[in-house]
Scaffold this motif. Sequence first.
Motif, PDB file in Angstrom:
ATOM      1  N   ARG A 200       0.812  -1.216   0.000  1.00  0.00           N
ATOM      2  CA  ARG A 200       0.000   0.000   0.000  1.00  0.00           C
ATOM      3  C   ARG A 200       0.848   1.269   0.000  1.00  0.00           C
ATOM      4  O   ARG A 200       0.391   2.339   0.391  1.00  0.00           O
ATOM      5  CB  ARG A 200      -0.965   0.009   1.190  1.00  0.00           C
ATOM      6  CG  ARG A 200      -1.974  -1.125   1.152  1.00  0.00           C
ATOM      7  CD  ARG A 200      -2.988  -1.006   2.262  1.00  0.00           C
ATOM      8  NE  ARG A 200      -3.960  -2.092   2.197  1.00  0.00           N
ATOM      9  CZ  ARG A 200      -4.978  -2.235   3.040  1.00  0.00           C
ATOM     10  NH1 ARG A 200      -5.146  -1.347   4.019  1.00  0.00           N
ATOM     11  NH2 ARG A 200      -5.815  -3.240   2.916  1.00  0.00           N
ATOM     12  N   VAL A 201       2.090   1.125  -0.421  1.00  0.00           N
ATOM     13  CA  VAL A 201       2.982   2.277  -0.560  1.00  0.00           C
ATOM     14  C   VAL A 201       3.233   2.482  -2.051  1.00  0.00           C
ATOM     15  O   VAL A 201       3.780   1.611  -2.722  1.00  0.00           O
ATOM     16  CB  VAL A 201       4.321   2.052   0.173  1.00  0.00           C
ATOM     17  CG1 VAL A 201       5.262   3.236  -0.059  1.00  0.00           C
ATOM     18  CG2 VAL A 201       4.083   1.846   1.659  1.00  0.00           C
ATOM     19  N   TYR A 202       2.832   3.628  -2.562  1.00  0.00           N
ATOM     20  CA  TYR A 202       2.988   3.887  -3.987  1.00  0.00           C
ATOM     21  C   TYR A 202       4.466   3.989  -4.352  1.00  0.00           C
ATOM     22  O   TYR A 202       5.257   4.584  -3.624  1.00  0.00           O
ATOM     23  CB  TYR A 202       2.272   5.177  -4.382  1.00  0.00           C
ATOM     24  CG  TYR A 202       0.781   5.148  -4.112  1.00  0.00           C
ATOM     25  CD1 TYR A 202       0.023   4.033  -4.430  1.00  0.00           C
ATOM     26  CD2 TYR A 202       0.135   6.245  -3.539  1.00  0.00           C
ATOM     27  CE1 TYR A 202      -1.338   3.999  -4.190  1.00  0.00           C
ATOM     28  CE2 TYR A 202      -1.230   6.222  -3.292  1.00  0.00           C
ATOM     29  CZ  TYR A 202      -1.958   5.096  -3.617  1.00  0.00           C
ATOM     30  OH  TYR A 202      -3.310   5.058  -3.372  1.00  0.00           O
ATOM     31  N   THR A 203       4.807   3.427  -5.496  1.00  0.00           N
ATOM     32  CA  THR A 203       6.199   3.444  -5.955  1.00  0.00           C
ATOM     33  C   THR A 203       6.385   4.257  -7.232  1.00  0.00           C
ATOM     34  O   THR A 203       7.515   4.523  -7.632  1.00  0.00           O
ATOM     35  CB  THR A 203       6.690   2.011  -6.229  1.00  0.00           C
ATOM     36  OG1 THR A 203       5.876   1.427  -7.265  1.00  0.00           O
ATOM     37  CG2 THR A 203       6.595   1.158  -4.971  1.00  0.00           C
ATOM     38  N   GLN A 204       5.283   4.645  -7.873  1.00  0.00           N
ATOM     39  CA  GLN A 204       5.360   5.342  -9.150  1.00  0.00           C
ATOM     40  C   GLN A 204       5.021   6.824  -8.993  1.00  0.00           C
ATOM     41  O   GLN A 204       4.221   7.203  -8.139  1.00  0.00           O
ATOM     42  CB  GLN A 204       4.396   4.705 -10.150  1.00  0.00           C
ATOM     43  CG  GLN A 204       4.626   3.214 -10.345  1.00  0.00           C
ATOM     44  CD  GLN A 204       5.988   2.907 -10.928  1.00  0.00           C
ATOM     45  OE1 GLN A 204       6.267   3.231 -12.075  1.00  0.00           O
ATOM     46  NE2 GLN A 204       6.852   2.281 -10.140  1.00  0.00           N
TER      47      GLN A 204
END
Length: 308
Positions: A200-204
């Motif tokens: 649930r951690v955005y990477t983009q």
Amino acid sequence: MKKIVKSSMVVLALGLGLSIGSSEEAEAMYESPYSYFNDYGIRQGLFSDVDAFYSKSYRAEMEQLMEKHEKGLISDDEFDKLSEQLTESDEKNLLERATLFDHYGLVKKADIQNITHFDTDFEEYSSLAGMEQMTTLEQIQGEGGNFNSFRELAALKKLKTVMLEANNQLTLNSFKNLKDLETIRLLFDGYEDNEEQRSRVYTQALPTDISALSNLDKLNKIEISARGRMATVTLKKGTTSYQLFDPIVPSKQFEGATMKYSSDSESDEWLEWNNLNGDEQYLAFSWRIEKGPNFSYAGEGQIPIRWK
């Protein structure tokens, strides 16, 4: 490897009954008339579209012959001869197209120019490389892909509709000169792949600026849903609050509409977080701006924190 492919294609041409001249002429012929697309989904979809185009053309020509025959404009013998010639030509064309595609993944550039609408399911890791050759394209849409760039679409001046999934793009500059664009629907999901969604951690990267669409006067529908991360901020340990002023830049189509930000508070101008304790990994927020039923730009973002 390149020479082997060229030689093989010359042999293929002879097998298909194509006329070739000197080796230099053959080399020029087989370098320029064909296109190769890296993405399997694009190749497969394009071949299907080309095949459908020729099938439709064949049916139309056959119907014309039948109509002439029914009206007595051609005799039974003439109809039989012409319909047989048409069928043989269609079958030969199909064999040539299928052989080029099945053995080499190639599609004739001339055939590509017959395609105005393209709809397919893209591979998970996709590239639009090669799409710039489809200069007659008016509509492109499909699920999957998560494209990191739309630069190939910048060459498609006849585009009217774009409905795609993408990622890791801060702006939409590739669309700024597509003056015929009428509809754009984009989804940015914030993750490189499905595995990352568990954290649930955005990477983009989050697309925060769509002002490149402002000069597209024919654009009458915008629907953009975005998730992603912004640049990391460095906060001194002991900092308990943080404020960011108006980070989302809509296009002029949203003039007069009110931006709605949501963080620790609701605002139409800024984001604000309070009661920070130094354990936060990121600052979360969302936004939405709408104008009537046809213009919507909304999303969720995360701002990673570097505590120092």
